[in-house]
Scaffold this motif. Structure first.
Motif, PDB file in Angstrom:
ATOM      1  N   TYR A   1      -6.515  -1.059  -4.982  1.00 52.62           N
ATOM      2  CA  TYR A   1      -5.960  -1.985  -3.996  1.00 52.62           C
ATOM      3  C   TYR A   1      -6.923  -3.132  -3.721  1.00 52.62           C
ATOM      4  O   TYR A   1      -6.497  -4.276  -3.537  1.00 52.62           O
ATOM      5  CB  TYR A   1      -5.618  -1.243  -2.700  1.00 52.62           C
ATOM      6  CG  TYR A   1      -4.812  -2.076  -1.744  1.00 52.62           C
ATOM      7  CD1 TYR A   1      -3.532  -2.508  -2.079  1.00 52.62           C
ATOM      8  CD2 TYR A   1      -5.317  -2.454  -0.506  1.00 52.62           C
ATOM      9  CE1 TYR A   1      -2.782  -3.280  -1.214  1.00 52.62           C
ATOM     10  CE2 TYR A   1      -4.571  -3.222   0.357  1.00 52.62           C
ATOM     11  CZ  TYR A   1      -3.314  -3.635   0.006  1.00 52.62           C
ATOM     12  OH  TYR A   1      -2.569  -4.401   0.865  1.00 52.62           O
TER      13      TYR A   1
ATOM     14  N   ILE B   1       0.837  -1.199   0.000  1.00 58.15           N
ATOM     15  CA  ILE B   1       0.000   0.000   0.000  1.00 58.15           C
ATOM     16  C   ILE B   1       0.873   1.252   0.000  1.00 58.15           C
ATOM     17  O   ILE B   1       0.508   2.277  -0.577  1.00 58.15           O
ATOM     18  CB  ILE B   1      -1.000  -0.015   1.181  1.00 58.15           C
ATOM     19  CG1 ILE B   1      -2.070   1.071   1.009  1.00 58.15           C
ATOM     20  CG2 ILE B   1      -0.290   0.137   2.494  1.00 58.15           C
ATOM     21  CD1 ILE B   1      -3.011   0.839  -0.118  1.00 58.15           C
TER      22      ILE B   1
ATOM     23  N   LEU C   1       1.912   1.830  -3.606  1.00 60.61           N
ATOM     24  CA  LEU C   1       0.771   2.351  -4.362  1.00 60.61           C
ATOM     25  C   LEU C   1       0.532   3.820  -4.046  1.00 60.61           C
ATOM     26  O   LEU C   1       0.245   4.619  -4.939  1.00 60.61           O
ATOM     27  CB  LEU C   1      -0.485   1.539  -4.048  1.00 60.61           C
ATOM     28  CG  LEU C   1      -0.571   0.171  -4.690  1.00 60.61           C
ATOM     29  CD1 LEU C   1      -1.766  -0.595  -4.139  1.00 60.61           C
ATOM     30  CD2 LEU C   1      -0.669   0.287  -6.191  1.00 60.61           C
TER      31      LEU C   1
END
Length: 120
Positions: free
Chosen positions: A55, A8, A11
């Motif tokens: 995600y 994450i 990202l």
């Protein structure tokens, strides 16, 4: 070839680079990621989607990776349960029964007799 899934944090960094107007090829060098990986995120965000949506899709697809657990046949399960009830050790059970789907390590390492994982 080894593949490392996006975190994450990565990202978020890719999304921040895109918001700041950083070209995708520059982001790939900074993150040490494939150009297609960064472009995929850039295109998804450019289509009006959010990072949370990306995600979520990524996690769903990631769940399909890797080898699936092997389900032991019913006769193998009943044989193993009967021998465990008699006090046999895993070494003795595996040595005395030749039609075993997977090895001793995978069948007994987690304590679960019904499902064995990938043979390592």
């Amino acid at each position: 070839m080894t593949y490392h899934h996006l975190t994450i944090d990565e990202l978020t960094m890719i999304a921040n680079f895109r918001d700041q107007g950083v070209k995708a090829y520059r982001a790939t060098k900074l993150l040490h990621r494939s150009l297609e990986t960064v472009y995929r995120v850039y295109r998804f965000l450019a289509a009006g989607h959010t990072l949370q949506e990306y995600y979520q899709h990524y996690r769903e697809n990631k769940a399909h990776c890797g080898r699936k657990a092997i389900q032991l046949p019913t006769d193998e399960v009943t044989y193993t349960k009967a021998k465990v009830a008699q006090g046999w050790t895993p070494d003795t059970i595996m040595g005395g029964h030749s039609a075993v789907v997977c090895g001793r390590f995978t069948a007994f390492s987690s304590g679960a007799i019904l499902i064995c994982g990938p043979c390592r």
